[in-house]
Enzyme design. Structure first.
Site, PDB file in Angstrom:
ATOM      1  N   GLU A  61      -3.356  74.094  62.893  1.00  0.00           N
ATOM      2  CA  GLU A  61      -1.884  72.974  62.476  1.00  0.00           C
ATOM      3  C   GLU A  61      -1.788  72.999  60.564  1.00  0.00           C
ATOM      4  OE1 GLU A  61      -3.891  71.899  66.352  1.00  0.00           O
ATOM      5  OE2 GLU A  61      -4.066  72.471  64.931  1.00  0.00           O
ATOM      6  N   HIS A 112       4.551  63.218  72.125  1.00  0.00           N
ATOM      7  CA  HIS A 112       3.572  62.853  72.076  1.00  0.00           C
ATOM      8  C   HIS A 112       2.412  62.046  71.095  1.00  0.00           C
ATOM      9  CE1 HIS A 112       3.782  66.379  75.124  1.00  0.00           C
ATOM     10  NE2 HIS A 112       2.761  66.719  75.714  1.00  0.00           N
ATOM     11  N   ARG A 170       6.020  61.916  75.397  1.00  0.00           N
ATOM     12  CA  ARG A 170       6.315  62.591  76.365  1.00  0.00           C
ATOM     13  C   ARG A 170       6.526  61.991  77.917  1.00  0.00           C
ATOM     14  NH1 ARG A 170      -0.060  63.222  79.009  1.00  0.00           N
ATOM     15  NH2 ARG A 170       0.190  65.183  80.252  1.00  0.00           N
TER      16      ARG A 170
END
Length: 318
Positions: A61, A112, A170
């Site tokens: 990331e 999420h 989500r």
């Protein structure tokens, strides 16, 4: 009071995917990067139609943020995609130094988020991300409420020059805002008019605020509901106008009450128009594993919690 109808529950991450599909067809400058979570971010169609504009970075990331910053130098508009926890906490230094400090036109898109991630538990349920991102100078922070608004926000931020944090989720949630809505960064949306209390909500809590307002109306309490999809820049004018009318406010968010929407509203009231405020948010705690419904109930992030907060804050009015 105006009634809102669920047009069919959908997950907000799919709204992001739909927005990316449209951008892939209309804006050749938009590119997408992902940290090995393509399916979870719903960008399969964008990739299929624009394979040369997609970069699979893998579980790296921090590297993704650096690549995105570099792509802006070539005139591209990079959208980074991964879970909210990995989009912020894991890579905060890279965002601060390479994107925010350098004022790079990167769109940090985070799925999420919050407790409604559910069974994955506390390690993945980031409840601090809005605070982390809003503290960065020049960072725009957006938290839409449903599928339609997430799609509209995804498209709108491509036209905004500068770094953006876009947060979505989500679970399947009610989809109740207009399909053809105009999304204006920093402009609150008034959903209902009221005279007794202002409910300022963001993200998944907006629908819960509407349910609360309906129930409160049956008890003779008139609630004004405002959808704050942009945490930063905050529409302070809309909030102050409403609170000056109602005399008190409840803020509702799927986030820690430290650093989130409620804190920004409290700062506004303190400096501009002191008024009683109640917070519906997590209280300086991590989450845990469970279904979204179980967690929202346990941590007091639903319409029942909003209704109780309204009744308590009204008692504090002068």
């Amino acid at each position: 009071m105006k009634k809102y109808t669920n047009q069919g529950s959908k997950d907000t991450r799919s709204g992001f995917g739909a927005g990316m599909t449209e951008l892939g067809r209309t804006n050749p400058k938009v590119v997408a990067l992902c940290a090995d979570l393509v399916g979870s971010l719903k960008i399969d169609t964008f990739i299929k139609e624009n394979p040369e504009r997609f970069f699979q970075v893998g579980i790296a990331e921090a590297n993704m943020m650096g690549i995105a910053a570099g792509l802006t130098i070539g005139g591209y508009i990079p959208y980074t995609t991964t879970f909210a926890n990995f989009s912020t906490g894991r890579v905060y230094d890279q965002i601060r130094q390479s994107i925010a400090y350098s004022d790079k036109n990167v769109k940090i898109c985070a799925s999420h988020a919050g407790l409604t991630l559910g069974e994955d538990g506390a390690t993945h349920q980031i409840l601090e991300d809005l605070g982390l991102m809003k503290m960065l100078p020049g960072m725009t922070v957006i938290n839409p409420c449903d599928f339609n608004q997430t799609k509209a926000a995804t498209i709108a931020i491509a036209e905004h020059e500068g770094p953006v944090y876009l947060r979505f989720g989500r679970p399947v949630v009610p989809n109740f805002t207009p399909e053809d809505q105009e999304f204006t960064i920093g402009k609150a949306v008034h959903l209902t008019e009221g005279s007794d209390v202002t409910i300022v909500a963001t993200g998944h809590l907006v629908w819960q605020a509407l349910l609360a307002a309906e129930n409160l109306e049956k008890e003779g309490i008139s609630a004004e509901v405002i959808n704050i999809h942009t945490i930063k820049p905050l529409d302070t004018e809309a909030i102050l106008k409403s609170v000056k009318k109602t005399g008190c406010v409840v803020t509702a968010e799927e986030h820690n009450y430290l650093g989130g929407l409620g804190e920004s509203v409290a700062r506004t009231l303190t400096t501009e128009y002191p008024a009683p405020q109640a917070f519906v948010a997590t209280k300086d705690t991590f989450g845990e594993s469970g279904t979204p419904e179980q967690l929202m109930e346990k941590y007091g992030l639903n319409n029942k919690a909003i209704e109780q907060a309204v009744k308590e804050v009204i008692k504090k009015k002068a």
